[in-house]
Design a protein around this motif. Structure first.
Motif, PDB file in Angstrom:
ATOM      1  N   CYS A 292      -6.194   1.622   1.511  1.00 51.32           N
ATOM      2  CA  CYS A 292      -6.082   1.783  -0.370  1.00 51.32           C
ATOM      3  C   CYS A 292      -5.895   3.864   0.025  1.00 51.32           C
ATOM      4  O   CYS A 292      -5.619   4.229  -0.778  1.00 51.32           O
TER       5      CYS A 292
ATOM      6  N   SER B 216      -4.042   4.763   1.212  1.00 50.87           N
ATOM      7  CA  SER B 216      -2.386   5.024   1.498  1.00 50.87           C
ATOM      8  C   SER B 216      -1.984   6.166   0.411  1.00 50.87           C
ATOM      9  O   SER B 216      -0.285   6.972   0.405  1.00 50.87           O
ATOM     10  N   ALA B 217      -2.744   6.443  -0.832  1.00 56.06           N
ATOM     11  CA  ALA B 217      -2.351   7.316  -1.897  1.00 56.06           C
ATOM     12  C   ALA B 217      -2.010   8.057  -2.056  1.00 56.06           C
ATOM     13  O   ALA B 217      -1.964   9.186  -2.671  1.00 56.06           O
TER      14      ALA B 217
ATOM     15  N   PRO C 209       0.558   2.039  -3.646  1.00 52.84           N
ATOM     16  CA  PRO C 209      -0.835   1.846  -4.031  1.00 52.84           C
ATOM     17  C   PRO C 209      -2.148   2.273  -5.139  1.00 52.84           C
ATOM     18  O   PRO C 209      -1.471   2.585  -6.424  1.00 52.84           O
TER      19      PRO C 209
ATOM     20  N   ALA D  55       1.252  -0.896  -0.057  1.00 55.85           N
ATOM     21  CA  ALA D  55       0.184  -0.182  -0.161  1.00 55.85           C
ATOM     22  C   ALA D  55       0.655   1.251  -0.293  1.00 55.85           C
ATOM     23  O   ALA D  55       0.654   2.411  -0.706  1.00 55.85           O
TER      24      ALA D  55
END
Length: 335
Positions: A109, A111-112, A35, A31
């Protein structure tokens, strides 16, 4: 000698624990460095489904009891079948660890958002506010087109200080307690709160159940996240955690669940956060007045960069901890 000691003692007693730690650590690393693009995230599809259901069953003009029942039933319809199906599939899978890794990866998700925040900083620096608004639009519920440069800075900082609570921290905690199924269910509950903001006039009653439930569920992850942020500021951070962030003149039931995180961020960065938000519902503009936390001047792109550094350090701490704990536990087995 090493193999004889390693196989029977370590793998037989702690094989499941070590496998779970490896799955969690791999998901965190994936992640972080690979990501999922925002438009391909499965949880975004869940958001759309939740929005469609709310359009059908949420009627603010009806009685309070009807709105509350509709909200509870909508939450159960979206969460319970998904949890049962995932649990059933994991029990039948030949390699459940692979599907657990995928589920955790999906739950992480957000983390993007860190690279998105950096792009927002670059856009504000060059005076391209329209690009900054477009970058933030997929990540927040409010109308970003109405945001000024200050509003863009506030929104980005608030997002940076809150996403790890239901991302990194919640994933680590709830996977440790109840596995991938519990982690996914908790994350879906958070997504419902995102789609149905409890402070939004149209969802104030409808989403009160999921909002109050999330306050309880995310209490520990929020506390842990605040501690990992505060220790970077020394004595100021410790004082900020235990200080009262909400004025007694404010109705706590109407606050965003992340208001305490906004308050902590404002005090540590010595800026102002919070304030009104604007939503677009069926072509109509709705303004929601939320309290401000005034701990300094209005933020700008420099404060976003500082927030990126602080939250990145805290995230690295928790990622490192998931690796160190099983190593320490394994080492103690040989002592």
């Amino acid at each position: 000698m090493v193999n004889q000691l390693f196989n029977p003692q370590l793998l037989s007693q702690d094989g499941g624990l070590l496998q779970s730690c490896c799955i969690l650590f791999c998901a965190l690393i994936l992640a972080r460095f690979a990501p999922i693009p925002r438009d391909l995230q499965p949880l975004l599809w869940f958001n759309r489904l939740a929005t469609l259901i709310a359009v059908k069953v949420n009627h603010p003009e009806r009685a309070v009891s009807q709105q509350l029942i509709a909200g509870i039933l909508a939450t159960l319809i979206l969460i319970v079948p998904s949890g049962i199906i995932v649990s059933f599939l994991l029990s039948l899978a030949a390699y459940p660890w692979f599907f657990e890794l995928i589920i955790l990866y999906f739950c992480l998700c957000d983390s993007a958002f860190k690279p998105v925040a950096q792009k927002v900083v670059d856009a504000i620096k060059t005076g391209n506010k329209q690009q900054a608004k477009q970058l933030l639009a997929p990540w927040v519920r409010q109308n970003t087109q109405a945001l000024s440069e200050v509003g863009l800075s506030k929104t980005t900082i608030e997002k940076l200080f809150t996403t790890p609570i239901y991302g990194t921290l919640a994933t680590i905690l709830f996977f440790s307690i109840g596995g991938a199924t519990m982690t996914l269910v908790v994350r879906m509950l958070r997504q419902l709160q995102h789609c149905w903001p409890p402070y939004h006039p149209h969802f104030y009653i409808f989403s009160s159940f999921v909002g109050q439930l999330n306050r309880v569920i995310f209490f520990i992850p929020t506390l842990l996240w605040h501690c990992s942020i505060a220790i970077q500021f020394g004595q100021l951070g410790i004082k900020s955690i235990f200080s009262q962030p909400i004025s007694t003149t404010v109705n706590k039931d109407q606050l965003n669940n992340h208001y305490t995180s906004y308050a902590l961020a404002a005090k540590l960065l010595k800026i102002e956060l919070g304030g009104p938000q604007q939503f677009i519902e069926n072509g109509n503009t709705i303004r929601v007045d939320l309290p401000k936390v005034k701990s300094g001047p209005l933020p700008d792109h420099r404060h976003i960069s500082q927030a990126i550094t602080v939250t990145h350090t805290a995230n690295l701490f928790w990622i490192s901890l998931t690796l160190l704990l099983p190593l320490i536990w394994t080492g103690l087995r040989f002592i």
